[in-house]
Design a protein around this motif. Structure first.
Motif, PDB file in Angstrom:
ATOM      1  N   HIS A  39       0.777  -1.140  -0.141  1.00  0.00           N
ATOM      2  CA  HIS A  39       0.124  -0.218   0.095  1.00  0.00           C
ATOM      3  C   HIS A  39       1.009   1.222  -0.117  1.00  0.00           C
ATOM      4  N   VAL A  40       0.555   2.287  -0.854  1.00  0.00           N
ATOM      5  CA  VAL A  40       1.189   3.512  -0.823  1.00  0.00           C
ATOM      6  C   VAL A  40       0.251   4.618  -0.783  1.00  0.00           C
ATOM      7  N   ARG A  41       0.373   5.666  -0.186  1.00  0.00           N
ATOM      8  CA  ARG A  41      -0.546   6.698   0.088  1.00  0.00           C
ATOM      9  C   ARG A  41       0.406   8.070  -0.500  1.00  0.00           C
ATOM     10  N   GLY A  42      -0.438   8.943  -1.133  1.00  0.00           N
ATOM     11  CA  GLY A  42       0.491   9.849  -1.691  1.00  0.00           C
ATOM     12  C   GLY A  42      -0.997  11.083  -1.498  1.00  0.00           C
ATOM     13  N   TYR A  43      -0.378  12.114  -1.909  1.00  0.00           N
ATOM     14  CA  TYR A  43      -1.135  13.325  -2.047  1.00  0.00           C
ATOM     15  C   TYR A  43      -1.222  14.103  -3.332  1.00  0.00           C
ATOM     16  N   VAL A  44      -2.396  14.803  -3.719  1.00  0.00           N
ATOM     17  CA  VAL A  44      -2.685  15.443  -4.980  1.00  0.00           C
ATOM     18  C   VAL A  44      -1.376  16.537  -5.020  1.00  0.00           C
ATOM     19  N   GLY A  45      -0.716  16.498  -6.257  1.00  0.00           N
ATOM     20  CA  GLY A  45       0.309  17.523  -6.566  1.00  0.00           C
ATOM     21  C   GLY A  45       1.612  17.357  -6.078  1.00  0.00           C
ATOM     22  N   THR A 146      -3.292   4.925  -3.107  1.00  0.00           N
ATOM     23  CA  THR A 146      -4.329   5.732  -2.703  1.00  0.00           C
ATOM     24  C   THR A 146      -4.196   7.269  -2.634  1.00  0.00           C
ATOM     25  N   VAL A 147      -4.557   8.074  -3.643  1.00  0.00           N
ATOM     26  CA  VAL A 147      -4.130   9.586  -3.428  1.00  0.00           C
ATOM     27  C   VAL A 147      -5.271  10.300  -2.957  1.00  0.00           C
ATOM     28  N   THR A 148      -4.808  11.228  -2.074  1.00  0.00           N
ATOM     29  CA  THR A 148      -5.945  12.083  -1.357  1.00  0.00           C
ATOM     30  C   THR A 148      -5.396  13.399  -1.134  1.00  0.00           C
ATOM     31  N   GLU A 149      -6.397  14.509  -0.819  1.00  0.00           N
ATOM     32  CA  GLU A 149      -6.241  15.644  -0.667  1.00  0.00           C
ATOM     33  C   GLU A 149      -5.511  15.891   0.783  1.00  0.00           C
ATOM     34  N   ARG A 150      -4.473  16.680   0.904  1.00  0.00           N
ATOM     35  CA  ARG A 150      -4.072  17.088   2.010  1.00  0.00           C
ATOM     36  C   ARG A 150      -5.009  17.680   3.040  1.00  0.00           C
ATOM     37  N   GLY A 151      -5.244  17.067   4.268  1.00  0.00           N
ATOM     38  CA  GLY A 151      -6.235  17.634   5.015  1.00  0.00           C
ATOM     39  C   GLY A 151      -5.742  18.602   6.022  1.00  0.00           C
ATOM     40  N   PHE A 152      -6.668  19.389   6.749  1.00  0.00           N
ATOM     41  CA  PHE A 152      -6.325  20.434   7.766  1.00  0.00           C
ATOM     42  C   PHE A 152      -5.369  19.931   8.638  1.00  0.00           C
ATOM     43  N   LEU A 156      -1.933  21.632   9.635  1.00  0.00           N
ATOM     44  CA  LEU A 156      -1.492  22.227  10.812  1.00  0.00           C
ATOM     45  C   LEU A 156      -0.338  21.661  11.432  1.00  0.00           C
ATOM     46  N   SER A 157       0.193  20.229  11.123  1.00  0.00           N
ATOM     47  CA  SER A 157       1.197  19.889  11.784  1.00  0.00           C
ATOM     48  C   SER A 157       2.396  20.580  11.251  1.00  0.00           C
ATOM     49  N   SER A 158       2.347  20.509   9.787  1.00  0.00           N
ATOM     50  CA  SER A 158       3.290  21.397   9.105  1.00  0.00           C
ATOM     51  C   SER A 158       3.616  22.801   9.626  1.00  0.00           C
ATOM     52  N   VAL A 159       2.593  23.553   9.869  1.00  0.00           N
ATOM     53  CA  VAL A 159       2.687  24.960  10.424  1.00  0.00           C
ATOM     54  C   VAL A 159       3.240  24.978  11.920  1.00  0.00           C
ATOM     55  N   ALA A 160       2.890  23.727  12.807  1.00  0.00           N
ATOM     56  CA  ALA A 160       3.202  23.692  13.859  1.00  0.00           C
ATOM     57  C   ALA A 160       4.931  23.266  14.110  1.00  0.00           C
ATOM     58  N   LEU A 161       5.432  22.475  13.265  1.00  0.00           N
ATOM     59  CA  LEU A 161       6.693  22.004  13.205  1.00  0.00           C
ATOM     60  C   LEU A 161       7.415  23.557  12.736  1.00  0.00           C
ATOM     61  N   LEU A 162       7.074  24.267  11.710  1.00  0.00           N
ATOM     62  CA  LEU A 162       7.664  25.253  11.248  1.00  0.00           C
ATOM     63  C   LEU A 162       7.765  26.546  12.359  1.00  0.00           C
ATOM     64  N   SER A 163       6.853  26.485  13.404  1.00  0.00           N
ATOM     65  CA  SER A 163       6.470  27.539  14.261  1.00  0.00           C
ATOM     66  C   SER A 163       7.663  26.958  15.589  1.00  0.00           C
ATOM     67  N   ILE A 164       7.806  25.585  15.503  1.00  0.00           N
ATOM     68  CA  ILE A 164       8.847  25.211  16.616  1.00  0.00           C
ATOM     69  C   ILE A 164      10.256  25.699  16.161  1.00  0.00           C
ATOM     70  N   LEU A 165      10.369  25.470  15.087  1.00  0.00           N
ATOM     71  CA  LEU A 165      11.765  25.696  14.509  1.00  0.00           C
ATOM     72  C   LEU A 165      12.098  27.116  14.527  1.00  0.00           C
ATOM     73  N   VAL A 166      11.146  28.024  14.571  1.00  0.00           N
ATOM     74  CA  VAL A 166      11.293  29.637  14.526  1.00  0.00           C
ATOM     75  C   VAL A 166      11.170  30.000  15.912  1.00  0.00           C
TER      76      VAL A 166
END
Length: 235
Positions: A39-45, A146-152, A156-166
């Motif tokens: 099984h492989v999971r990916g995101y649109v684009g 299985t390709v899906t759209e990235r969910g909220f 949010l997790s990406s923003v949280a990681l960026l916030s921590i790094l800064v």
């Protein structure tokens, strides 16, 4: 004995733990084994890699061939999307046109490909077939994509990681600045009580210290501005 879903209709089954193929009443030892992700999971684009690793008892030659096929959901029809024999031959027709790239290395037993700009319409079953004469008998692994759209939540997790790094480095700088300012204030208060008068050298040192504090304060402000701008760009 475990029946292979892709091969049951052809009268043979696979014993994956033993590397043995049962074909029309005859056991055949597999000289070539292929492994893929089930099984492989990916995101649109976002580019997706489909792994295919093979092991052959024979040396790789220019006779080695690799074929990737795709079967849409709820369909029995398969289409060829990639062929390899000394050179790469991605499909030039259909929905995967100009989107399949070779990322493998046959001399390392890697027959992987990637899909650029995937969409939900790419969902389905992919299979990787490798033949390295005289090694031609092998299992038939399948990969469900299985390709899906990235969910909220993912955003949010990406923003949280960026916030921590800064934020963490900024918080450390602010803490150090407050400690130094506190020590300086305490020293000045003690000196004022004792009627202590600064020398010209101490006055110069205090000026340098004030410049350093001002520089650190500007750095904190800049970090905060970077955090705000990164947060706005993410959304």
């Amino acid at each position: 004995m475990q029946q292979s879903g892709a091969a049951g209709g052809r009268g043979y089954a696979l014993l994956p733990l033993l590397g043995v193929l049962f074909f029309q009443g005859v056991y055949i030892v597999l000289s070539l084994e292929i492994h893929t992700d089930a099984h492989v999971r990916g995101y649109v684009g976002e580019k997706i890699k489909l792994k295919c690793i093979f092991k052959s008892t024979s040396d790789v030659t220019d006779k080695l061939t690799i074929d990737w096929t795709y079967r849409p959901p709820s369909s029995s029809r398969t289409v060829s999307i990639f062929h390899y024999q000394s050179f790469q031959y991605p499909t030039t027709a259909g929905t995967f046109r100009d989107r399949i790239s070779w990322v493998g290395n046959v001399y390392k037993g890697d027959a992987s490909i990637s899909i650029s700009n995937p969409t939900i319409k790419d969902n389905g079953t992919f299979s990787c077939a490798v033949k390295n004469p005289p090694d031609v008998h092998h299992n038939i692994p399948m990969t469900e994509l299985t390709v899906t759209e990235r969910g909220f939540g993912t955003m949010l997790s990406s923003v949280a990681l960026l916030s921590i790094l800064v934020f963490v480095p900024s918080a450390v700088v602010v803490a150090l600045l407050l400690v130094r300012m506190g020590r300086k204030a305490a020293g000045l208060k003690k000196r004022s009580r004792s009627g202590y008068k600064k020398s010209s050298i101490e006055v110069s040192d205090d000026t340098d210290q004030e410049e350093e504090d001002a520089c650190m304060a500007r750095l904190c402000v800049r970090c905060a501005e970077c955090l705000d701008s990164d947060y706005e760009e993410t959304y």
